[in-house]
Motif scaffolding. Structure first.
Motif, mmCIF file in Angstrom:
data_model
loop_
_atom_site.group_PDB
_atom_site.id
_atom_site.type_symbol
_atom_site.label_atom_id
_atom_site.label_comp_id
_atom_site.label_asym_id
_atom_site.label_seq_id
_atom_site.Cartn_x
_atom_site.Cartn_y
_atom_site.Cartn_z
ATOM 1 N N GLY A 537 0.778 -1.339 -0.079
ATOM 2 C CA GLY A 537 0.042 0.005 -0.074
ATOM 3 C C GLY A 537 0.917 1.218 -0.021
ATOM 4 N N LYS A 538 0.729 2.072 -0.940
ATOM 5 C CA LYS A 538 1.261 3.268 -1.113
ATOM 6 C C LYS A 538 0.739 4.476 -0.178
ATOM 7 C CE LYS A 538 1.485 3.208 -5.759
ATOM 8 N NZ LYS A 538 1.990 3.533 -7.012
ATOM 9 N N LYS A 539 -0.476 4.282 0.307
ATOM 10 C CA LYS A 539 -0.865 5.354 1.143
ATOM 11 C C LYS A 539 -1.404 4.559 2.430
ATOM 12 C CE LYS A 539 -2.195 8.860 -2.358
ATOM 13 N NZ LYS A 539 -3.200 9.394 -3.096
ATOM 14 N N PRO A 540 -1.436 5.458 3.472
ATOM 15 C CA PRO A 540 -2.189 4.919 4.717
ATOM 16 C C PRO A 540 -3.676 4.612 4.593
ATOM 17 C CG PRO A 540 -0.951 6.800 5.309
ATOM 18 C CD PRO A 540 -1.112 6.868 3.741
ATOM 19 N N PHE A 541 -4.247 3.737 5.435
ATOM 20 C CA PHE A 541 -5.849 3.506 5.466
ATOM 21 C C PHE A 541 -5.988 2.877 6.917
ATOM 22 C CE2 PHE A 541 -3.456 -0.275 3.712
ATOM 23 C CZ PHE A 541 -4.142 -1.466 4.495
ATOM 24 N N ALA A 542 -7.250 2.654 7.348
ATOM 25 C CA ALA A 542 -7.667 2.198 8.345
ATOM 26 C C ALA A 542 -8.663 1.177 8.072
ATOM 27 C CB ALA A 542 -8.049 3.052 9.566
ATOM 28 N N ILE A 543 -8.748 0.103 8.830
ATOM 29 C CA ILE A 543 -9.701 -0.922 8.811
ATOM 30 C C ILE A 543 -9.918 -1.744 10.118
ATOM 31 C CG2 ILE A 543 -8.161 -2.635 7.837
ATOM 32 C CD1 ILE A 543 -10.422 -3.885 6.066
ATOM 33 N N GLY A 544 -11.205 -2.073 10.491
ATOM 34 C CA GLY A 544 -11.392 -2.750 11.793
ATOM 35 C C GLY A 544 -11.031 -1.933 12.983
ATOM 36 N N GLY A 545 -10.648 -0.812 12.784
ATOM 37 C CA GLY A 545 -10.435 0.047 14.045
ATOM 38 C C GLY A 545 -8.890 0.186 14.164
ATOM 39 N N THR A 546 -8.101 -0.321 13.139
ATOM 40 C CA THR A 546 -6.807 -0.461 13.133
ATOM 41 C C THR A 546 -6.187 0.422 12.018
ATOM 42 O OG1 THR A 546 -6.563 -2.634 14.179
ATOM 43 C CG2 THR A 546 -4.573 -1.699 12.945
ATOM 44 N N THR A 587 -13.267 -7.813 4.353
ATOM 45 C CA THR A 587 -13.856 -6.828 3.514
ATOM 46 C C THR A 587 -12.562 -6.031 2.663
ATOM 47 O OG1 THR A 587 -15.284 -4.953 3.139
ATOM 48 C CG2 THR A 587 -14.085 -5.020 5.328
ATOM 49 N N GLY A 588 -13.009 -5.529 1.503
ATOM 50 C CA GLY A 588 -11.767 -4.594 1.037
ATOM 51 C C GLY A 588 -12.182 -3.200 1.179
ATOM 52 N N ILE A 589 -13.238 -2.799 1.874
ATOM 53 C CA ILE A 589 -13.487 -1.430 2.059
ATOM 54 C C ILE A 589 -12.682 -0.814 3.426
ATOM 55 C CG2 ILE A 589 -15.458 0.038 2.896
ATOM 56 C CD1 ILE A 589 -15.760 -0.703 -0.079
ATOM 57 N N THR A 590 -12.054 0.079 3.215
ATOM 58 C CA THR A 590 -11.483 0.723 4.392
ATOM 59 C C THR A 590 -11.731 2.188 4.414
ATOM 60 O OG1 THR A 590 -9.457 1.630 3.053
ATOM 61 C CG2 THR A 590 -9.423 -0.808 3.690
ATOM 62 N N SER A 591 -11.156 2.803 5.669
ATOM 63 C CA SER A 591 -11.118 4.271 5.712
ATOM 64 C C SER A 591 -9.754 4.808 4.943
ATOM 65 C CB SER A 591 -11.393 4.665 7.197
ATOM 66 O OG SER A 591 -11.261 5.969 7.070
ATOM 67 N N GLY A 592 -9.639 5.209 3.797
ATOM 68 C CA GLY A 592 -8.737 5.425 3.046
ATOM 69 C C GLY A 592 -8.752 4.711 1.841
ATOM 70 N N ILE A 593 -7.672 4.313 1.270
ATOM 71 C CA ILE A 593 -7.427 3.508 0.013
ATOM 72 C C ILE A 593 -8.096 1.921 0.362
ATOM 73 C CG2 ILE A 593 -5.486 4.719 -1.116
ATOM 74 C CD1 ILE A 593 -3.586 2.251 -0.056
ATOM 75 N N ASP A 594 -8.891 1.677 -0.519
ATOM 76 C CA ASP A 594 -9.344 0.304 -0.526
ATOM 77 C C ASP A 594 -8.557 -0.408 -1.013
ATOM 78 O OD1 ASP A 594 -12.005 1.295 0.493
ATOM 79 O OD2 ASP A 594 -12.824 1.682 -1.481
ATOM 80 N N LEU A 595 -8.838 -1.996 -0.788
ATOM 81 C CA LEU A 595 -7.870 -2.905 -0.812
ATOM 82 C C LEU A 595 -7.767 -3.201 -2.339
ATOM 83 C CD1 LEU A 595 -8.103 -5.351 2.356
ATOM 84 C CD2 LEU A 595 -7.040 -3.129 2.034
#
Length: 839
Positions: A537-546, A587-595
């Motif tokens: 991943g070339k940018k940060p993201f968040a998923i599942g509270g992490t 899931t592939g949905i994140t806060s930020g770039i999706d997977l």
């Protein structure tokens, strides 16, 4: 002590016979036990007739121990090439029967003796080690004669010595290097010995026998303790805390013989003045012994007592007296020198003579030296109690494994560390239990703790035999701080198991792990090597509270060669072996770039080559080989410069040039070959003076900063000091990094301490995004650099990357893998390997 130099009264055209029997070395007025085997009885030749191979050295020491009640022998470990690391403990027969009691009494005197209590009537302990550099073999060959002398000599003198002295005899500090060099010297020996300096015997082939298996200088590892040879030595040292440690070396053929003390202005400030006074007094015994046999010598020049990573210097901060011996080297069996024909037996005799004079000094100064060690630890306890600094805290909340490695070094040096009671924030840095530790300063090795954690930038001299800065938390790129209390300290740690790794659960969509962990490149190599698809991943993201940072690795579950259950099981093994945590997600949905975003870059297995051989710095090459092979379990192909021109490079993704041993670099035709390879998509990585070679051969365009220093009012006698002051021998500097750039993936802080021991200064690129690592305006953190060079360094850059055709050329001006303990910047090279194609 005044400088001592003995001038021979008669010119000696030949410094000893090229052939000598055992009597040439031994004291003439001593009787020897005929039941003790001589070296020639076991190894089949006289001492000095051939260069002893390590296997023969071992056979003789084992035979000697079996025939003498004065000797106890043990194997403390094995080298990388599986050679035993021997230790002979030598004393009177009665003492050998009571060694553990003697050792306990000796250690007890360094603990909590009553103030002013005189030394008991107990033996002094000396640790005598030989040939830490394998191609300085007179030491290990002298160990044959010296061990025989200790076992076989008869009479009141030797009995008095052995009654009051325990000798820890290490006949070969560097078995692999000794074996390599002995093979070279013996295989090139002629029946008619030829002293001509041009004779092949005196010119070893690359990498030469100085170093160990991975081409490390074993004599720089006494403090970091990263090598098996060092681990054995340090274990012995702390088990016994010897009063004297001697380290037998060789130097240039045209020299004579050196013994300490060294340069008086280049002693580490934490070393007591009395240490140097005792060293000088011990030196009078060496002078007397060398006077007797008519050997030239000198002292108080050339060599220093500053860097605590050397065998003759570490003892000085631990209440012992470290002593360096340097003998002019024959580099074979016989060679011309400025002092006449220098023979191998002559070099051995000087080493033997000073081994015996060390024994005599220990016996003669026993009470004085025992009292010194006892007072040293009394003073340390008082000093620790007065210290305003009560503890150091260190750690990395994102990298438990790297933190563990520093904790392991501290434990090997007998420094007590404590776990954290709870999460602690100090100066904006968060330290967590499991990835952070506390080191109380009020403990036995208080001064050593200071030497390892302090930042020092002021010096009485501007010349250094080795590095001037080695602050360990900076070398590891760890957060750390001084504390004025120990309230955050939990229990003291006994055992120190490595951090465990694992996968939290089976993921239905993908698996994620951050690139922060030290062993994440090992994990990625296993994953790609299995044929699995992985992306970064070339940018940060968040998923599942992490939250996940730049450089997070994602392994999708779908469309892999392994079914979901097998993939989960495989990743469990990867996480365990790499001591990191992998998270399963559904899931592939994140806060930020999706997977599934294009901001995830597909990664491919890397096939890496390392240039080695003539013209390449063997130390730097060995450090990279060691990093790939022992840390990251990653194959690396060593390609010798001898056949680089005919090698097929088409299958390699990356080629590393560690640095050149001279300014010439590689031939023009090899530059063209590498340039053509890069243009087809290769990733070429260079270090140090390779920058100038890249620029010269148009692999990348660089702009260099050069000094315009002119010597004014400097006399010829001051020339050496003037030029030496401009050398940057090894210090630590602060950089600011662009964390979004792939070269910096896995680094959580905006500041990165880097090691530097060159004077190569690069101008920043005109576009700021091409300067992902940049020195600050006040970069010096620890160590020495001249004012002129510091000015050149300010706001310069230590890294640049350029496109060339379909490939990339990347340059580091300094070593990111220094001596295997610079853990903090190891990842820069791995980032260049795995992510270089999209920089």
């Amino acid at each position: 002590m005044k400088k001592i130099a003995l001038l021979l009264l008669l010119a000696m055209p030949v410094l000893a016979s090229a052939q000598a029997d055992l009597s040439y070395y031994l004291p003439k007025d001593v009787q020897y036990d005929p039941n003790i085997p001589k070296p020639s009885d076991i190894i089949g030749h006289e001492v000095g007739e051939w260069h002893v191979t390590h296997d023969k050295l071992v056979y003789y020491m084992q035979a000697l121990a079996a025939s003498s009640d004065r000797i106890q022998i043990e194997t403390r470990g094995y080298t990388y090439e599986d050679r035993p690391l021997l230790l002979l403990t030598v004393s009177s027969a009665e003492n050998v029967q009571n060694l553990e009691r003697i050792r306990e009494q000796h250690i007890a005197a360094t603990e909590q003796p009553a103030p002013g209590q005189p030394p008991a009537n107990r033996p002094i302990v000396i640790y005598q080690g030989f040939s830490v550099h394998g191609n300085e073999p007179s030491g290990s060959n002298a160990a044959l004669a010296y061990a025989y002398y200790l076992a076989a000599a008869q009479g009141p003198a030797i009995e008095a010595y052995l009654d009051k002295v325990v000798i820890l005899l290490d006949p070969s500090f560097n078995p692999d290097g000794l074996q390599r060099f002995s093979y070279w010297a013996n295989s090139n020996k002629s029946q008619n010995l030829n002293p001509d300096n041009n004779e092949r015997e005196y010119h070893e082939v690359w990498p030469r026998g100085r170093t160990n298996h991975y081409w490390f200088d074993v004599n720089r590892d006494w403090l970091p303790v990263q090598l098996p040879e060092s681990k054995a030595r340090i274990m012995t040292f702390h088990k016994w805390l010897p009063n004297i440690l001697t380290d037998h070396h060789e130097m240039g053929t045209n020299s004579t013989f050196f013994f300490q003390p060294g340069e008086p202005t280049r002693v580490h400030p934490l070393t007591p003045a009395m240490n140097q006074e005792l060293t000088a007094e011990i030196g009078t015994y060496h002078a007397k012994a060398l006077n007797k046999i008519g050997s030239l010598y000198y002292t108080e020049e050339d060599y220093d007592d500053y860097y605590y990573g050397k065998g003759s210097t570490l003892p000085d901060v631990l209440g012992s007296i470290g002593i360096l011996f340097e003998q002019a080297s024959s580099r074979g069996h016989i060679q011309e020198s400025d002092n006449g024909i220098l023979t191998f037996p002559f070099t051995i005799r000087n080493q033997f003579t000073t081994a015996v004079s060390t024994l005599e000094a220990a016996h003669g100064m026993r009470e004085k030296i025992l009292a010194y060690q006892q007072k040293f630890y009394q003073d340390l306890r008082a000093e620790a109690g007065r210290s305003k600094s009560k503890a150091y805290i260190f750690g990395d909340s994102k990298d438990a494994a790297k933190t563990w490695h520093l904790a392991e070094i501290l434990q090997r040096q007998q420094i007590k560390i404590h776990e954290l009671k709870q999460e602690v924030t100090v100066s904006g840095n968060t330290f967590k239990p499991g990835s952070g530790y506390i080191v109380p300063t009020n403990q036995k090795n208080h001064r050593l703790i200071k030497a390892m954690f302090e930042k020092r930038t002021s010096f009485t001299d501007s010349l250094f035999y080795d590095i001037s800065g080695w602050t360990f938390p900076l070398a590891f790129n760890l957060d750390y701080a001084e504390l004025n209390s120990t309230v955050a300290a939990g229990d003291a740690l006994g055992s120190l198991p490595m951090p465990t790794g694992g996968v939290d659960r089976q993921g239905n969509f993908a698996y994620l792990f951050e690139w922060h962990d030290y062993y994440s490149p090992k994990a990625l190599n296993q994953i790609l090597g299995k044929g699995l698809r992985a992306k970064v991943g070339k940018k940060p993201f968040a998923i599942g509270g992490t939250s996940y940072d730049y450089g997070t690795i994602m392994i999708p579950v779908a469309n892999q060669d392994l079914d979901p259950a097998s993939l989960y099981e495989f990743l469990q093994g990867v996480a365990g072996e790499s001591h990191l945590q992998i998270t399963g997600v559904d899931t592939g949905i994140t806060s930020g770039i999706d997977l599934g975003s294009r901001e995830f870059e597909a990664l491919k297995p890397q096939k890496v080559a390392l240039l080695v051989g003539d013209g390449i710095r063997s130390y730097d090459a060995g450090e990279i080989w060691h990093l790939f092979d022992t840390r990251y379990a990653t194959k690396i192909t060593k390609i010798d410069t001898r056949y680089l021109n005919t090698a097929d490079l088409s299958s390699y993704t990356d080629i590393i040039i560690p640095g050149f041993s001279d300014r010439k670099g590689l031939e023009e035709k090899l530059a063209e070959k590498l340039k053509a390879w890069v243009k087809t998509g290769g990733n070429l990585i260079g270090y140090r003076n390779v920058a100038e070679w890249f620029h010269k051969h148009e692999l990348m365009k660089l702009s260099f900063r050069k000094d315009s220093l002119v010597a004014k009012n400097v006399t010829y006698g001051q020339k050496e000091a003037y030029e030496g002051a401009q050398e940057t021998g090894g210090a630590i500097f602060e950089t600011r990094i662009d964390r979004s750039h792939p070269i910096n993936y896995g680094y959580k802080n905006a500041a990165l301490p880097v090691f530097r021991n060159t004077n190569i200064y690069l101008e920043p690129d005109k576009d700021s995004f091409n300067n992902p690592i940049k020195y600050t305006d006040s970069p010096l953190m620890s160590g020495y650099i001249s004012e002129e060079n510091l000015e050149l360094l300010r706001n310069s850059v230590p890294f640049q990357a350029r496109e060339l055709g379909k490939g990339k050329v990347l340059i580091f001006t300094d070593n990111t893998n220094f001596r295997a303990f610079w853990f903090g910047t190891n990842k820069l090279l791995m980032n260049a390997i795995y992510f270089g194609h999209f920089m």
